[in-house]
Write an enzyme that holds these catalytic residues in place. Structure first.
Site, short mmCIF file in Angstrom:
data_model
loop_
_atom_site.label_atom_id
_atom_site.label_comp_id
_atom_site.label_asym_id
_atom_site.label_seq_id
_atom_site.Cartn_x
_atom_site.Cartn_y
_atom_site.Cartn_z
N ALA A 11 38.15 -7.89 -3.66
CA ALA A 11 36.95 -8.51 -3.11
C ALA A 11 35.92 -7.50 -2.60
CB ALA A 11 37.33 -9.45 -1.96
N ARG A 16 30.05 2.50 -2.57
CA ARG A 16 30.01 3.93 -2.90
C ARG A 16 29.96 4.20 -4.40
NH1 ARG A 16 34.84 6.58 0.41
NH2 ARG A 16 35.60 4.44 0.55
N TYR A 366 24.93 1.63 -49.58
CA TYR A 366 25.02 0.56 -48.58
C TYR A 366 25.67 -0.65 -49.22
CZ TYR A 366 24.00 -3.38 -45.62
OH TYR A 366 24.14 -4.52 -44.87
#
Length: 466
Positions: A11, A16, A366
């Site tokens: 919780a 920080r 491709y």
């Protein structure tokens, strides 16, 4: 075996971390910290896991799903207050409750199981997971009596010089007799500088009741590392990576430079596979035996067969069959499948396509939204033109087709088996079996064109100088 419960403290805001991401959701080795903690509690055979959530509760619940029960701590008033929120779920139950922080991703199931067992064998009401630290600065000290039983936990600011010299520290993980825990929590006060309710006060309450309180000492303090900032997060990442890499090497995988190899926690690798430096293996990736993963490849959520070679390429949510190879500098985008023995060379991109056994796309190609058969050759510069500006369309190329260099296949189109397409063609119609398709303008040579152009250029320059 007694019923086992786990309370995961998740919780805290984690200010920080200085992050918009909820602290326990920061990943270590590709998995949120709270995910590591819950997974290890599950492996330690916890019968019920209760996660205490606060800020960012929805994010945690969305990630963990129905693996846990959830209780909201609306105000963060200390660790004892957080555990007390689980009262409605656990109070009155017989068994052992472990309290563990959601920011301790390095704790293992083996450690948690050992603490559960030690606690139950000792008949204790509380057991503290402790560790030996050569520099215990900032940690609570475990003070033991002559018989080895824990007498108390002393915070550094309250410790005498003798107590401060003790190197056995409190890691913040505990086991409790479940009934005794909630009875003691009701007695915890907040008469301290922060005005918070602290879980270590439960230890003091139980000791005053002459209950047995023990401590189980970790061999490696690093396993109990709590992550409170980005520095500690990087330490946890490094330690977890070292642990993961060591496991793979012991299982028969060769890592050329483990310090420069990044393997996430759920990756599976077969024996005799070699992984070169700079490789990232992520997510739910499974790699077979006898593979070679060359430098700077990235593989994400993919399945790689046996005997596969990947050279400096990126593989995402795709499958490579046995004996196939790719690279250098090629890319399998999601939902691509290379069957057995397929060769995909350098600078080839494949997206949402299946390439059949022993087919080849050597370079600069491709392949998008395609179904390609067996023994097909795709020449250099082949383009599967799959997008019309609104929708993607499919191209089918069947067995033994030979597609010449610089061919454009305009989807939707089908190239039947045993066909040839001439180099430089733009194919807009289906190609029937056993045919040669040529779709390009006839060559025209303009004799003397270059000399005439030069002469005109000289004339224009002469005029400009007058």
């Amino acid at each position: 075996m007694n019923q086992r419960y786990a309370v995961v403290l998740a919780a805290g805001q984690g200010t920080r971390m200085k992050s918009k991401l909820y602290k326990v959701m920061h990943p270590v080795a590709g998995k949120p910290m709270v995910g590591h903690v819950v997974e290890q509690a599950e492996k330690a055979q916890a019968d019920q896991i209760v996660t205490i959530v606060g800020v960012g509760a929805e994010t945690v619940q969305s990630y963990l799903g129905d693996r846990c029960d959830y209780v909201l701590q609306e105000e963060q008033l200390g660790t004892a207050h957080a555990v007390l929120q689980a009262k409605e779920v656990l109070e009155g139950k017989e068994g052992t409750t472990m309290v563990v922080c959601g920011d301790t991703p390095l704790l293992t199931a083996e450690t948690l199981d050992s603490v559960y067992r030690f606690h139950e064998e000792k008949g204790a009401k509380a057991t503290i997971l402790s560790a030996h630290s050569e520099d215990p600065t900032g940690y609570g000290r475990i003070i033991r009596g002559a018989n080895g039983e824990v007498e108390k936990i002393v915070e550094q600011k309250d410790a005498t010089p003798e107590e401060a010299a003790v190197k056995e520290i409190n890691t913040g993980t505990y086991c409790f007799d479940n009934r005794a825990l909630f009875e003691a929590l009701a007695q915890v006060g907040n008469d301290n500088a922060q005005g918070e309710y602290y879980l270590p006060d439960v230890i003091e309450i139980l000791k005053k009741q002459n209950e047995v309180v023990t401590a189980f000492q970790l061999e490696d303090q690093d396993d109990a590392l709590g992550v409170n900032d980005r520095v500690a997060l990087s330490q946890a990442e490094r330690l977890m990576r070292e642990r993961i890499n060591k496991k793979h090497m012991k299982n028969g995988v060769t890592l050329i430079d483990p310090a420069a190899t990044y393997i996430e926690s759920d990756v599976v690798i077969g024996s005799d596979t070699v992984v070169e430096p700079g490789v990232y293996l992520k997510g739910d990736t499974v790699i077979g035996e006898d593979c070679l993963i060359q430098a700077h490849s990235v593989i994400v959520d993919s399945t790689i067969g046996n005997g596969v070679t990947i050279t400096s390429s990126t593989i995402e949510q795709s499958v490579m069959g046995d004996g196939s190879d790719i690279g250098p500098n090629s890319h399998l985008r999601p939902q691509s499948v290379l069957k057995e023995g397929v060769h995909v060379g350098n600078f080839v991109e494949v997206k949402k396509s299946t390439i059949g056994r022993h087919s080849k796309a050597g370079h600069l190609t491709y392949i998008g939204d395609a179904e390609i058969g067996e023994h097909v050759n795709l020449g250099c510069g082949t383009v599967f033109v799959n997008y019309d500006g609104k929708k993607k369309h499919k191209t089918v190329v069947k067995d033994n087709a030979f597609i010449g260099c610089n061919t454009n296949l305009i989807a939707p189109v089908t190239v039947e088996a045993d066909t040839y397409i001439a180099a430089g063609s733009t194919i807009t119609d289906d190609v029937p079996e056993d045919a040669l398709a040529i779709a390009r303008a006839r060559q025209v040579n303009k004799e003397g064109y270059v000399s005439k152009r030069l002469q005109k250029a000289e004339e224009r320059q002469s005029e400009s100088q007058k």
